[in-house]
Design an enzyme around this catalytic site. Structure first.
Site, PDB file in Angstrom:
ATOM      1  N   PRO A  13       0.809  -1.265   0.032  1.00 41.86           N
ATOM      2  CA  PRO A  13      -0.202   0.015   0.073  1.00 41.86           C
ATOM      3  C   PRO A  13       0.561   1.382   0.195  1.00 41.86           C
ATOM      4  O   PRO A  13       2.126   1.269   0.582  1.00 41.86           O
ATOM      5  CB  PRO A  13      -1.046  -0.024   1.259  1.00 41.86           C
ATOM      6  CG  PRO A  13      -0.080  -1.045   2.125  1.00 41.86           C
ATOM      7  CD  PRO A  13       0.667  -2.116   1.341  1.00 41.86           C
ATOM      8  N   ASP A  14       0.143   2.285  -0.631  1.00 46.70           N
ATOM      9  CA  ASP A  14       1.198   3.621  -0.570  1.00 46.70           C
ATOM     10  C   ASP A  14       0.607   4.448   0.594  1.00 46.70           C
ATOM     11  O   ASP A  14      -0.087   3.683   1.699  1.00 46.70           O
ATOM     12  CB  ASP A  14       0.896   4.461  -1.690  1.00 46.70           C
ATOM     13  CG  ASP A  14      -0.578   5.078  -2.087  1.00 46.70           C
ATOM     14  OD1 ASP A  14      -0.905   5.404  -3.000  1.00 46.70           O
ATOM     15  OD2 ASP A  14      -1.245   4.529  -1.021  1.00 46.70           O
ATOM     16  N   PHE A  15       0.839   5.663   0.940  1.00 47.11           N
ATOM     17  CA  PHE A  15       0.519   6.086   2.247  1.00 47.11           C
ATOM     18  C   PHE A  15      -0.593   7.035   2.297  1.00 47.11           C
ATOM     19  O   PHE A  15      -1.625   6.941   3.238  1.00 47.11           O
ATOM     20  CB  PHE A  15       1.492   7.011   2.624  1.00 47.11           C
ATOM     21  CG  PHE A  15       2.954   6.342   2.851  1.00 47.11           C
ATOM     22  CD1 PHE A  15       4.032   6.291   1.859  1.00 47.11           C
ATOM     23  CD2 PHE A  15       3.355   5.923   4.388  1.00 47.11           C
ATOM     24  CE1 PHE A  15       5.069   5.352   2.072  1.00 47.11           C
ATOM     25  CE2 PHE A  15       4.290   5.032   4.510  1.00 47.11           C
ATOM     26  CZ  PHE A  15       5.482   5.030   3.260  1.00 47.11           C
ATOM     27  N   ASN A  87      10.894   5.338  -1.067  1.00 49.03           N
ATOM     28  CA  ASN A  87      10.634   4.003  -0.723  1.00 49.03           C
ATOM     29  C   ASN A  87      11.465   3.094   0.090  1.00 49.03           C
ATOM     30  O   ASN A  87      12.603   3.336   0.087  1.00 49.03           O
ATOM     31  CB  ASN A  87      10.022   3.240  -1.888  1.00 49.03           C
ATOM     32  CG  ASN A  87       9.106   3.823  -2.746  1.00 49.03           C
ATOM     33  OD1 ASN A  87       8.342   4.822  -2.166  1.00 49.03           O
ATOM     34  ND2 ASN A  87       8.932   3.434  -4.088  1.00 49.03           N
ATOM     35  N   ASP A  89      11.004  -0.127   0.591  1.00 50.13           N
ATOM     36  CA  ASP A  89      10.676  -1.662   0.578  1.00 50.13           C
ATOM     37  C   ASP A  89      11.728  -2.337  -0.434  1.00 50.13           C
ATOM     38  O   ASP A  89      11.721  -3.504  -0.330  1.00 50.13           O
ATOM     39  CB  ASP A  89       9.319  -1.594  -0.469  1.00 50.13           C
ATOM     40  CG  ASP A  89       9.441  -0.733  -1.734  1.00 50.13           C
ATOM     41  OD1 ASP A  89       8.478  -0.237  -2.099  1.00 50.13           O
ATOM     42  OD2 ASP A  89      10.402  -0.728  -2.284  1.00 50.13           O
ATOM     43  N   HIS A 106      14.743   8.218   2.509  1.00 52.60           N
ATOM     44  CA  HIS A 106      13.848   7.870   3.458  1.00 52.60           C
ATOM     45  C   HIS A 106      14.564   6.652   4.222  1.00 52.60           C
ATOM     46  O   HIS A 106      13.974   6.372   5.007  1.00 52.60           O
ATOM     47  CB  HIS A 106      12.582   7.768   3.247  1.00 52.60           C
ATOM     48  CG  HIS A 106      12.183   9.172   2.971  1.00 52.60           C
ATOM     49  ND1 HIS A 106      10.673   9.472   2.630  1.00 52.60           N
ATOM     50  CD2 HIS A 106      12.524  10.496   2.734  1.00 52.60           C
ATOM     51  CE1 HIS A 106      10.526  10.731   2.296  1.00 52.60           C
ATOM     52  NE2 HIS A 106      11.657  11.467   2.612  1.00 52.60           N
TER      53      HIS A 106
HETATM   54  N1  APR Z   1      -0.322   4.212 -10.577  1.00 49.63           N
HETATM   55  C1  APR Z   1      -0.152   5.547 -10.373  1.00 49.63           C
HETATM   56  N2  APR Z   1       0.084   6.435  -9.373  1.00 49.63           N
HETATM   57  C2  APR Z   1      -0.206   5.760  -8.083  1.00 49.63           C
HETATM   58  C3  APR Z   1      -0.445   4.311  -8.069  1.00 49.63           C
HETATM   59  C4  APR Z   1      -0.653   3.549  -9.171  1.00 49.63           C
HETATM   60  N3  APR Z   1      -0.556   2.175  -9.520  1.00 49.63           N
HETATM   61  N4  APR Z   1      -0.358   4.069  -6.829  1.00 49.63           N
HETATM   62  C5  APR Z   1      -0.560   5.119  -6.128  1.00 49.63           C
HETATM   63  N5  APR Z   1      -0.333   6.090  -6.815  1.00 49.63           N
HETATM   64  C6  APR Z   1      -0.025   7.698  -6.614  1.00 49.63           C
HETATM   65  C7  APR Z   1      -1.100   8.228  -5.597  1.00 49.63           C
HETATM   66  O1  APR Z   1      -2.300   8.740  -6.355  1.00 49.63           O
HETATM   67  C8  APR Z   1      -0.094   9.271  -4.909  1.00 49.63           C
HETATM   68  O2  APR Z   1      -0.199  10.398  -5.777  1.00 49.63           O
HETATM   69  O3  APR Z   1       1.151   7.603  -5.878  1.00 49.63           O
HETATM   70  C9  APR Z   1       1.208   8.713  -4.961  1.00 49.63           C
HETATM   71  C10 APR Z   1       1.783   8.088  -3.709  1.00 49.63           C
HETATM   72  O4  APR Z   1       1.699   9.089  -2.784  1.00 49.63           O
HETATM   73  P1  APR Z   1       2.053   8.613  -1.317  1.00 49.63           P
HETATM   74  O5  APR Z   1       0.910   7.604  -0.701  1.00 49.63           O
HETATM   75  O6  APR Z   1       1.732  10.190  -0.319  1.00 49.63           O
HETATM   76  O7  APR Z   1       3.398   8.320  -1.009  1.00 49.63           O
HETATM   77  P2  APR Z   1       4.672   8.834  -1.151  1.00 49.63           P
HETATM   78  O8  APR Z   1       4.475  10.236  -2.096  1.00 49.63           O
HETATM   79  O9  APR Z   1       5.756   8.110  -1.255  1.00 49.63           O
HETATM   80  O10 APR Z   1       4.866   9.443   0.434  1.00 49.63           O
HETATM   81  C11 APR Z   1       6.024  10.401   0.749  1.00 49.63           C
HETATM   82  O11 APR Z   1       5.648  10.491   2.986  1.00 49.63           O
HETATM   83  O12 APR Z   1       4.950   9.169   5.127  1.00 49.63           O
HETATM   84  C12 APR Z   1       5.685   9.457   4.124  1.00 49.63           C
HETATM   85  O13 APR Z   1       7.978   8.636   4.262  1.00 49.63           O
HETATM   86  C13 APR Z   1       7.005   8.333   3.904  1.00 49.63           C
HETATM   87  O14 APR Z   1       8.101   8.163   1.842  1.00 49.63           O
HETATM   88  C14 APR Z   1       7.109   8.653   2.415  1.00 49.63           C
HETATM   89  C15 APR Z   1       6.582   9.970   2.223  1.00 49.63           C
END
Ligand code: APR
Length: 259
Positions: A13-15, A87, A89, A106
């Site tokens: 999962p993303d965040f 990331n 991971d 990070h």
């Molecule tokens: N295809 C295209 N875009 C995607 C997909 C996908 N399969 N899955 C997720 N996304 C997009 C989401 O719409 C969002 O814009 O990727 C982005 C993910 O954003 P976050 O969940 O905020 O993740 P990230 O940007 O890596 O967060 C940054 O926040 O909590 C801290 O340290 C943590 O490194 C992390 C930082």
């Protein structure tokens, strides 16, 4: 520049994606607020929620996807200057991108440090405790050992500052799978020269692309990251090579696991 969005196709999962993002699914830990799970002061107060999450995210259960292999192919073709990733991971290394080509801004689970005596550990030494749900303790001083993930309130690793020499010479910036919400990483998007195109491959417009601060040579490929990468690989005539690379590297990883 990459974020958690390049690993959701791998099942992590993303965040911040509404509903599926990690920060919407931490109720069980009774945190004061979601980000506390990655805050250093909260960790010193109660490390259990982080370690429970670390058990879910610990490298080894997930495989890189086409997005990671595309960056690896850029490297194999001598086109990759550096990959800046948020990331933790480890999928970039698993896809065969050499550590010297990576800036894991990070941090990483690959190494860990005792929070009391600062003794350094290999991330693998913590795996048994983390998988059993016990907080890893330093045998030397009994302090809590923390993976070298950068928590809110901690400094980024010194190699993050490589951007000072990388970004001024880059001739293309690809931004993939990130909300560009977290500083100082997000500001890297503005660190390339004005003449350099910035290609966003992401589900939605983020950062300068969303604030109407787009530059004349910015390009946004909106939608799933894997389809965006496929479109670019096709345009480059690299699709077959990319699929062969992914198959070859995945087979090798499976064989290694069977040994
Ligand atoms: N295809 C295209 N875009 C995607 C997909 C996908 N399969 N899955 C997720 N996304 C997009 C989401 O719409 C969002 O814009 O990727 C982005 C993910 O954003 P976050 O969940 O905020 O993740 P990230 O940007 O890596 O967060 C940054 O926040 O909590 C801290 O340290 C943590 O490194 C992390 C930082």
């Amino acid at each position: 520049m990459a974020g958690a969005g390049i690993s959701t196709p791998s099942g992590i999962p993303d965040f911040r994606s509404p509903g599926s993002g990690l920060y919407d699914n931490l109720q069980q830990y009774n945190l004061p607020y979601a980000e506390a799970i990655f805050e250093i002061n909260y960790f010193h107060h109660n490390p259990k929620p982080f370690f429970a999450l670390a058990k879910e995210l610990y490298p080894g259960n997930y495989q890189p996807n086409l997005s990671h292999y595309f960056i690896r192919l850029l490297h194999d073709k001598g086109q990759l200057l550096r990959m800046y990733t948020q990331n933790i991971d480890g999928l970039e290394r698993m896809a065969g991108i050499p550590p010297k080509m990576l800036v894991e801004a990070h941090g990483t689970f690959a190494t860990a440090t005792c929070t009391m005596c600062r003794k350094e550990y290999n991330g693998e030494e913590l795996r048994p405790d983390i998988m059993e749900g016990t907080v890893p303790k330093c045998p030397t001083c009994k302090g809590v050992i923390k993976p070298d993930i950068v928590f809110f309130g901690e400094e980024l690793p010194p190699h993050f500052f490589r951007y000072l020499t990388d970004f001024p010479v880059a001739d293309l910036l690809i931004i993939m799978g990130t909300s560009l919400e977290v500083e100082p990483f997000a500001s890297l998007a503005g660190a390339v020269r004005g003449s350099v195109s910035r290609l966003l491959i992401n589900r939605d417009l983020v950062g300068p692309f969303a604030w109407g601060l787009q530059r004349h040579n910015d390009i946004a490929e909106l939608g799933d990251v894997v389809s965006g990468v496929k479109k670019l690989a096709d345009a480059l005539g690299w699709m077959q090579e990319l699929e062969d690379l992914m198959a070859r590297t995945t087979d090798r990883a499976l064989k290694k696991n069977e040994e």
